[in-house]
Design a protein around this motif. Structure first.
Motif, PDB file in Angstrom:
ATOM      1  N   LYS A   1      13.136  67.942  58.711  1.00  0.00           N
ATOM      2  CA  LYS A   1      13.637  66.619  58.352  1.00  0.00           C
ATOM      3  C   LYS A   1      14.894  66.795  57.491  1.00  0.00           C
ATOM      4  O   LYS A   1      14.973  67.721  56.684  1.00  0.00           O
ATOM      5  CB  LYS A   1      12.550  65.874  57.585  1.00  0.00           C
ATOM      6  CG  LYS A   1      12.870  64.467  57.249  1.00  0.00           C
ATOM      7  CD  LYS A   1      11.704  63.819  56.526  1.00  0.00           C
ATOM      8  CE  LYS A   1      12.116  62.441  56.039  1.00  0.00           C
ATOM      9  NZ  LYS A   1      11.046  61.838  55.243  1.00  0.00           N
ATOM     10  N   ASP A   2      15.861  65.919  57.669  1.00  0.00           N
ATOM     11  CA  ASP A   2      17.089  66.012  56.881  1.00  0.00           C
ATOM     12  C   ASP A   2      16.781  65.919  55.389  1.00  0.00           C
ATOM     13  O   ASP A   2      15.922  65.146  54.967  1.00  0.00           O
ATOM     14  CB  ASP A   2      18.069  64.906  57.257  1.00  0.00           C
ATOM     15  CG  ASP A   2      18.649  65.099  58.645  1.00  0.00           C
ATOM     16  OD1 ASP A   2      18.380  66.143  59.276  1.00  0.00           O
ATOM     17  OD2 ASP A   2      19.367  64.207  59.105  1.00  0.00           O
ATOM     18  N   ILE A   3      17.507  66.712  54.615  1.00  0.00           N
ATOM     19  CA  ILE A   3      17.346  66.710  53.166  1.00  0.00           C
ATOM     20  C   ILE A   3      18.433  65.800  52.598  1.00  0.00           C
ATOM     21  O   ILE A   3      19.621  66.051  52.801  1.00  0.00           O
ATOM     22  CB  ILE A   3      17.461  68.132  52.603  1.00  0.00           C
ATOM     23  CG1 ILE A   3      16.405  69.025  53.244  1.00  0.00           C
ATOM     24  CG2 ILE A   3      17.339  68.125  51.092  1.00  0.00           C
ATOM     25  CD1 ILE A   3      16.618  70.493  53.024  1.00  0.00           C
ATOM     26  N   VAL A   4      18.035  64.757  51.882  1.00  0.00           N
ATOM     27  CA  VAL A   4      18.972  63.748  51.381  1.00  0.00           C
ATOM     28  C   VAL A   4      18.897  63.709  49.854  1.00  0.00           C
ATOM     29  O   VAL A   4      17.817  63.679  49.279  1.00  0.00           O
ATOM     30  CB  VAL A   4      18.637  62.353  51.953  1.00  0.00           C
ATOM     31  CG1 VAL A   4      19.595  61.311  51.425  1.00  0.00           C
ATOM     32  CG2 VAL A   4      18.658  62.386  53.468  1.00  0.00           C
ATOM     33  N   PHE A   5      20.068  63.723  49.225  1.00  0.00           N
ATOM     34  CA  PHE A   5      20.186  63.546  47.782  1.00  0.00           C
ATOM     35  C   PHE A   5      20.944  62.254  47.539  1.00  0.00           C
ATOM     36  O   PHE A   5      22.061  62.087  48.026  1.00  0.00           O
ATOM     37  CB  PHE A   5      20.912  64.724  47.132  1.00  0.00           C
ATOM     38  CG  PHE A   5      20.191  66.033  47.307  1.00  0.00           C
ATOM     39  CD1 PHE A   5      19.101  66.340  46.515  1.00  0.00           C
ATOM     40  CD2 PHE A   5      20.589  66.940  48.267  1.00  0.00           C
ATOM     41  CE1 PHE A   5      18.427  67.535  46.672  1.00  0.00           C
ATOM     42  CE2 PHE A   5      19.931  68.140  48.432  1.00  0.00           C
ATOM     43  CZ  PHE A   5      18.849  68.437  47.635  1.00  0.00           C
ATOM     44  N   LYS A   6      20.340  61.342  46.776  1.00  0.00           N
ATOM     45  CA  LYS A   6      20.939  60.026  46.539  1.00  0.00           C
ATOM     46  C   LYS A   6      21.528  59.945  45.141  1.00  0.00           C
ATOM     47  O   LYS A   6      21.025  60.546  44.206  1.00  0.00           O
ATOM     48  CB  LYS A   6      19.881  58.936  46.720  1.00  0.00           C
ATOM     49  CG  LYS A   6      19.334  58.868  48.125  1.00  0.00           C
ATOM     50  CD  LYS A   6      18.274  57.803  48.258  1.00  0.00           C
ATOM     51  CE  LYS A   6      17.699  57.814  49.644  1.00  0.00           C
ATOM     52  NZ  LYS A   6      18.288  56.888  50.544  1.00  0.00           N
ATOM     53  N   LYS A   7      22.603  59.173  45.019  1.00  0.00           N
ATOM     54  CA  LYS A   7      23.272  58.882  43.754  1.00  0.00           C
ATOM     55  C   LYS A   7      23.671  60.162  43.005  1.00  0.00           C
ATOM     56  O   LYS A   7      23.286  60.393  41.874  1.00  0.00           O
ATOM     57  CB  LYS A   7      22.395  57.996  42.872  1.00  0.00           C
ATOM     58  CG  LYS A   7      22.098  56.654  43.522  1.00  0.00           C
ATOM     59  CD  LYS A   7      21.220  55.807  42.663  1.00  0.00           C
ATOM     60  CE  LYS A   7      20.897  54.522  43.384  1.00  0.00           C
ATOM     61  NZ  LYS A   7      19.924  53.709  42.692  1.00  0.00           N
ATOM     62  N   VAL A   8      24.461  60.974  43.655  1.00  0.00           N
ATOM     63  CA  VAL A   8      24.942  62.227  43.071  1.00  0.00           C
ATOM     64  C   VAL A   8      25.986  61.916  42.021  1.00  0.00           C
ATOM     65  O   VAL A   8      26.922  61.139  42.261  1.00  0.00           O
ATOM     66  CB  VAL A   8      25.526  63.141  44.170  1.00  0.00           C
ATOM     67  CG1 VAL A   8      26.128  64.387  43.569  1.00  0.00           C
ATOM     68  CG2 VAL A   8      24.465  63.480  45.200  1.00  0.00           C
ATOM     69  N   GLU A   9      25.849  62.510  40.830  1.00  0.00           N
ATOM     70  CA  GLU A   9      26.815  62.280  39.754  1.00  0.00           C
ATOM     71  C   GLU A   9      27.978  63.267  39.823  1.00  0.00           C
ATOM     72  O   GLU A   9      29.129  62.889  39.681  1.00  0.00           O
ATOM     73  CB  GLU A   9      26.129  62.363  38.400  1.00  0.00           C
ATOM     74  CG  GLU A   9      25.211  61.191  38.144  1.00  0.00           C
ATOM     75  CD  GLU A   9      24.712  61.152  36.710  1.00  0.00           C
ATOM     76  OE1 GLU A   9      25.175  61.948  35.871  1.00  0.00           O
ATOM     77  OE2 GLU A   9      23.851  60.310  36.441  1.00  0.00           O
TER      78      GLU A   9
END
Length: 170
Positions: free
Chosen positions: A94-102
């Motif tokens: 499954k795709d690895i998603v990182f949200k709201k990267v600073e």
């Protein structure tokens, strides 16, 4: 669906041709060993079939390790980054998603002497997304991610001397 339209491909791993040359006999032996394994199970020799299944799995993992592709997609509007791993256009996970990267950083791990690309989700929460043997390849990926997300890049390769990279250097 709208979010996927705003995503842009910023990185795709390039495999050298010799990886495919090494993987070709591994795939061939995997297929021939798979057929032998099925024949052993058909004959009722379960233990030998299980041994062959372990060998088939090992050969396939070695061949896949030489030929899988890593793609990185970014969405600068919502600051998301998505990692996609495929083998001949078939998703491996499954795709690895990182949200709201600073921001993104390149960190030198002095104990292992390698360079890690890290994505910071908050001041205290970070995830290491890639490990490289040299700083040039680590900065190459980090620059592409930071530029695609339109966030800052931190150079953390020198212990105690962290510096923000200028966007003009991207």
């Amino acid at each position: 669906m709208i979010n996927q339209q705003l995503e842009k491909l910023i990185y795709k791993s390039e495999r050298p041709f010799w990886h495919f040359l090494l993987a070709t006999p591994l795939y061939f032996f995997t297929i021939s060993m798979l057929l032998k394994m099925l024949h052993l199970f058909y004959e009722g020799r379960i233990m030998n079939g299980l041994k062959f299944s372990l060998a088939v799995f090992f050969m396939f993992v070695c061949a896949a390790g030489l030929t899988f592709t890593k793609k990185v997609y970014t969405n600068s509007e919502i600051k998301d980054v998505r990692f996609n791993f495929t083998l001949f256009n078939i998703a491996l996970c499954k795709d690895i998603v990182f949200k709201k990267v600073e921001y993104v950083s390149v960190y030198k791990n002095h104990s292992d002497r390698d360079f890690e690309v890290q994505i910071w989700l908050s001041e205290t929460k970070k995830k290491s997304v890639s490990t490289h043997l040299n700083s040039q390849s680590a900065f190459n990926l980090a620059f592409k991610i930071a530029n695609g997300l339109q966030v800052n890049l931190l150079d953390a390769t020198e212990k105690g001397n962290f510096k923000w990279m200028e966007k003009e250097n991207f």
